[in-house]
Design an enzyme around this catalytic site. Structure first.
Site, PDB file in Angstrom:
ATOM      1  N   ASN A  47     -46.928 -43.536 -49.493  1.00  0.00           N
ATOM      2  CA  ASN A  47     -46.963 -44.994 -49.585  1.00  0.00           C
ATOM      3  C   ASN A  47     -46.833 -45.604 -48.190  1.00  0.00           C
ATOM      4  O   ASN A  47     -46.240 -44.983 -47.308  1.00  0.00           O
ATOM      5  CB  ASN A  47     -45.796 -45.504 -50.451  1.00  0.00           C
ATOM      6  CG  ASN A  47     -46.072 -45.372 -51.926  1.00  0.00           C
ATOM      7  OD1 ASN A  47     -47.150 -45.699 -52.386  1.00  0.00           O
ATOM      8  ND2 ASN A  47     -45.097 -44.888 -52.671  1.00  0.00           N
ATOM      9  N   TYR A  89     -42.705 -54.760 -55.105  1.00  0.00           N
ATOM     10  CA  TYR A  89     -42.436 -53.478 -54.445  1.00  0.00           C
ATOM     11  C   TYR A  89     -43.722 -52.971 -53.819  1.00  0.00           C
ATOM     12  O   TYR A  89     -44.487 -53.745 -53.274  1.00  0.00           O
ATOM     13  CB  TYR A  89     -41.793 -52.487 -55.428  1.00  0.00           C
ATOM     14  CG  TYR A  89     -41.065 -51.405 -54.669  1.00  0.00           C
ATOM     15  CD1 TYR A  89     -40.005 -51.723 -53.824  1.00  0.00           C
ATOM     16  CD2 TYR A  89     -41.464 -50.084 -54.733  1.00  0.00           C
ATOM     17  CE1 TYR A  89     -39.356 -50.754 -53.075  1.00  0.00           C
ATOM     18  CE2 TYR A  89     -40.816 -49.109 -53.994  1.00  0.00           C
ATOM     19  CZ  TYR A  89     -39.774 -49.450 -53.159  1.00  0.00           C
ATOM     20  OH  TYR A  89     -39.140 -48.496 -52.417  1.00  0.00           O
ATOM     21  N   ARG A 129     -36.631 -45.023 -42.170  1.00  0.00           N
ATOM     22  CA  ARG A 129     -37.909 -44.465 -42.589  1.00  0.00           C
ATOM     23  C   ARG A 129     -38.419 -45.238 -43.790  1.00  0.00           C
ATOM     24  O   ARG A 129     -38.427 -44.776 -44.922  1.00  0.00           O
ATOM     25  CB  ARG A 129     -37.752 -42.981 -42.919  1.00  0.00           C
ATOM     26  CG  ARG A 129     -39.031 -42.175 -42.868  1.00  0.00           C
ATOM     27  CD  ARG A 129     -39.136 -41.230 -44.034  1.00  0.00           C
ATOM     28  NE  ARG A 129     -39.235 -41.954 -45.304  1.00  0.00           N
ATOM     29  CZ  ARG A 129     -39.225 -41.381 -46.489  1.00  0.00           C
ATOM     30  NH1 ARG A 129     -39.079 -40.092 -46.600  1.00  0.00           N
ATOM     31  NH2 ARG A 129     -39.325 -42.104 -47.604  1.00  0.00           N
ATOM     32  N   GLU A 157     -31.852 -44.639 -50.057  1.00  0.00           N
ATOM     33  CA  GLU A 157     -33.268 -45.004 -50.014  1.00  0.00           C
ATOM     34  C   GLU A 157     -33.780 -45.088 -48.571  1.00  0.00           C
ATOM     35  O   GLU A 157     -33.199 -45.782 -47.734  1.00  0.00           O
ATOM     36  CB  GLU A 157     -33.466 -46.362 -50.708  1.00  0.00           C
ATOM     37  CG  GLU A 157     -34.888 -46.683 -51.023  1.00  0.00           C
ATOM     38  CD  GLU A 157     -35.456 -45.815 -52.123  1.00  0.00           C
ATOM     39  OE1 GLU A 157     -36.631 -45.439 -52.016  1.00  0.00           O
ATOM     40  OE2 GLU A 157     -34.737 -45.494 -53.093  1.00  0.00           O
ATOM     41  N   ASP A 158     -34.851 -44.370 -48.297  1.00  0.00           N
ATOM     42  CA  ASP A 158     -35.581 -44.472 -47.026  1.00  0.00           C
ATOM     43  C   ASP A 158     -34.721 -44.161 -45.799  1.00  0.00           C
ATOM     44  O   ASP A 158     -34.778 -44.865 -44.787  1.00  0.00           O
ATOM     45  CB  ASP A 158     -36.245 -45.849 -46.900  1.00  0.00           C
ATOM     46  CG  ASP A 158     -37.457 -45.960 -47.803  1.00  0.00           C
ATOM     47  OD1 ASP A 158     -37.747 -44.994 -48.526  1.00  0.00           O
ATOM     48  OD2 ASP A 158     -38.122 -47.004 -47.794  1.00  0.00           O
ATOM     49  N   ASP A 198     -33.478 -41.321 -54.077  1.00  0.00           N
ATOM     50  CA  ASP A 198     -34.723 -41.532 -54.803  1.00  0.00           C
ATOM     51  C   ASP A 198     -35.913 -40.899 -54.093  1.00  0.00           C
ATOM     52  O   ASP A 198     -36.841 -40.416 -54.737  1.00  0.00           O
ATOM     53  CB  ASP A 198     -34.957 -43.034 -55.001  1.00  0.00           C
ATOM     54  CG  ASP A 198     -36.169 -43.302 -55.876  1.00  0.00           C
ATOM     55  OD1 ASP A 198     -36.234 -42.737 -56.978  1.00  0.00           O
ATOM     56  OD2 ASP A 198     -37.059 -44.053 -55.450  1.00  0.00           O
ATOM     57  N   ASP A 199     -35.915 -40.888 -52.771  1.00  0.00           N
ATOM     58  CA  ASP A 199     -37.031 -40.299 -52.036  1.00  0.00           C
ATOM     59  C   ASP A 199     -37.112 -38.796 -52.268  1.00  0.00           C
ATOM     60  O   ASP A 199     -38.200 -38.221 -52.237  1.00  0.00           O
ATOM     61  CB  ASP A 199     -36.885 -40.577 -50.530  1.00  0.00           C
ATOM     62  CG  ASP A 199     -36.839 -42.054 -50.227  1.00  0.00           C
ATOM     63  OD1 ASP A 199     -37.755 -42.761 -50.644  1.00  0.00           O
ATOM     64  OD2 ASP A 199     -35.874 -42.509 -49.581  1.00  0.00           O
ATOM     65  N   LYS A 248     -36.232 -52.379 -55.121  1.00  0.00           N
ATOM     66  CA  LYS A 248     -35.834 -51.318 -56.044  1.00  0.00           C
ATOM     67  C   LYS A 248     -34.948 -51.867 -57.166  1.00  0.00           C
ATOM     68  O   LYS A 248     -35.125 -51.546 -58.347  1.00  0.00           O
ATOM     69  CB  LYS A 248     -35.076 -50.220 -55.297  1.00  0.00           C
ATOM     70  CG  LYS A 248     -35.946 -49.345 -54.416  1.00  0.00           C
ATOM     71  CD  LYS A 248     -36.661 -48.266 -55.207  1.00  0.00           C
ATOM     72  CE  LYS A 248     -37.412 -47.315 -54.295  1.00  0.00           C
ATOM     73  NZ  LYS A 248     -38.087 -46.232 -55.002  1.00  0.00           N
TER      74      LYS A 248
END
Length: 544
Positions: free
Chosen positions: A403, A98, A151, A240-241, A263-264, A169
């Site tokens: 990140n 990851y 993203r 996610e993202d 999660d973000d 993940k």
């Protein structure tokens, strides 16, 4: 070979089934029984010896992307060995599967693609998503991590190349919290890309079209959620993202309809809150005495701010007062009430004061006890900002959470050196230990890995109907309480990643107990919740 019957693969097919393959660990009796004689070298080895061989191979590679590819190939060949390697030294291998390595893997996805993993649902198949999802071989899917690739980390729109994120993940779901991999499904919703370089790249593997927006996009997402609910009624969906314009409304749309979280927004908030709880053990202060300034006003920043506010209310503070303790600063300056460009999700955190266009000026005006970076713009926590924080606070809390490493708002060494070693520091990506004035500091990594795998295991063990905000506060408290006084003495405010499985199972137990307390479980409450969690935990071993 528990579960292997005459209908299951034998011979060469068995060696190419990653879930059943044991490689050189097949015993002589198994080789005779399953037609493997002659297909393997004569020596029979243990999984421990196989792990040692793979670890030496990986250590001898000089490039992290090559290490990522070797691990990916191992996962495609022998799933149990892959997880045995990861779990043998989580601190070493998590950064390879990851962040930060996965960022480069996503950028180069079309150039390093080896074999099909996960599912790709293109918007060109709209109207047939349930039919397509039926092609997935496992029928009891409990977790889906899904992205639309817009993203990816701090790297932007990578389209179908974003598949590296769900893959990574879900690998951590298993390696860090023992969620059985057979219940996990990584998915990309391919709605196109606005990345011109990808569209011009002949090796790009996604749809070659501009991103779909508006009602057509949301209708596609609706169809996806409906298909998942129809086929996998016990499934939890992790978003996610996604870009802010979609991430916030998607979470708002489904959070009360199905078991889901982003999660973000929520995982990042949970790990940030965990870091704050631990940092306050160093500063000796209360949560309700803090004031936070965020660099970045998107879904991550507002998500952390909202969870901090909710945690403050649990300590007796009014929610409006709690929210006012969180100020946000974005590309257009401090979020203030006079601005006309604020999204609805930003407005609860707008300050009733004159506009401020410089971050260091915002620090001097607001006098925060902590600054939290979620901007994905590197080096914005510069010397002047850190010095201002150190002037205001005896122990300034500095959290550059963006990140990958290349996007971090500052390095650990910069934070410690510019604050004369007084900073309480954690970052989103890993940094090495730092020596300042003869003292050794161990930077903590505020990695969501402390939160989402444990959340997954708690949901899996209890078959929870929903994921709530309070569950992330419980998770944050459970993470922070595992930080030892010895850890704190070196500046480390998260549990060591070398013990991530034990840490995650502790967090999962605490979340699971909360799920039972709130009547959200779909299984009866056992006498021992911890025993339930551990009984459901996947272990990468070869069974007879």
């Amino acid at each position: 070979m528990t579960g292997l019957t005459t209908q299951q693969p034998t011979g060469y097919d068995l060696l190419h089934n990653p879930r059943l393959n044991k490689g050189t660990a097949f015993t002589e009796a198994e080789r005779r029984q399953f037609g493997l004689e002659g297909l393997l070298p004569a020596a029979v080895t243990t999984i421990d010896l196989q792990v040692a061989r793979r670890r030496v191979e990986i250590a001898n590679l000089g490039d992290d992307l090559q290490k990522y590819l070797v691990l990916s190939d191992l996962q495609a060949r022998n799933e149990r060995l892959f997880y045995a390697v990861l779990m043998s030294d989580p601190a070493t291998y998590m950064p390879l599967v990851y962040t930060p390595t996965v960022g480069e893997a996503c950028q180069k996805f079309g150039h390093i693609f080896r074999s099909a993993r996960g599912m790709y649902l293109p918007i060109s198949a709209k109207g047939r998503l349930q039919e397509i999802l039926r092609n997935w071989p496992e029928k009891d899917v409990r977790f889906i991590v899904v992205t639309d690739g817009e993203r990816i980390l701090g790297l932007g729109d990578l389209g179908a190349g974003g598949m590296g994120i769900p893959l990574g993940k879900l690998a951590l779901y298993t390696a860090c919290a023992g969620v059985p991999p057979k219940h996990c499904l990584p998915i990309v919703l391919d709605v196109g890309t606005n990345n011109h370089e990808l569209l011009e790249d002949p090796l790009y593997l996604g749809l070659r079209q501009a991103r779909v927006r508006g009602n057509e996009y949301m209708s596609f997402v609706d169809e996806f959620v409906s298909a998942v609910q129809a086929l996998y009624p016990q499934c939890c969906i992790q978003w996610e993202d996604f870009a802010n314009i979609n991430a916030v409304p998607i979470l708002a749309r489904y959070r009360d309809r199905t078991c889901t979280f982003n999660d973000d927004i929520q995982g990042t908030a949970g790990v940030a809150l965990a870091g704050i709880y631990a940092a306050l053990r160093i500063t000796g202060q209360k949560l309700t005495d803090q004031r936070f300034l965020f660099l970045g006003g998107g879904s991550a920043g507002t998500g952390i701010a909202e969870l901090i506010g909710q945690a403050m209310t649990m300590e007796g503070m009014d929610i409006r007062e709690a929210r006012s303790r969180n100020a946000l600063f974005d590309v257009n300056g401090l979020l203030v009430t006079s601005r006309t460009d604020l999204a609805d999700f930003q407005k609860p955190f707008a300050e009733d004061r004159a506009p401020i266009s410089s971050f260091v000026d915002a620090v001097r005006a607001i006098k925060p006890t902590a600054i939290i970076g979620v901007s994905t713009v590197p080096k914005l926590f510069n010397r002047e900002v850190i010095a201002a924080m150190a002037e205001i606070n005896e122990r300034p809390i500095i959290f550059p959470y963006s990140n990958p490493t290349s996007r971090s708002e500052c390095t650990a060494e910069e934070a410690y050196r510019w604050s004369d070693g007084r900073a309480v520091f954690a970052s989103g990506s890993p940094f090495p230990p730092v020596e300042i004035n003869g003292r050794r500091f161990v930077p903590g990594q505020g990695n969501n890995v402390y939160i989402f795998p444990a959340m997954g295991m708690a949901v899996f063990a209890t078959e929870a109907e929903r994921v709530t905000e309070e569950m992330f506060i419980v998770a944050a408290q459970a993470v922070a309480e595992q930080v030892s006084e010895e850890n704190l003495s070196t500046g480390l405010i998260y549990p060591p990643q070398s013990h991530i499985l034990e840490a995650s199972l502790h967090v999962a137990e605490r979340i699971a107990a909360y799920i039972f307390d709130r009547g959200l479980a779909r299984v009866p409450r056992p006498d021992d919740v911890g025993a339930l969690v551990r009984a459901r935990t996947y272990r990468p071993v070869y069974t007879d």
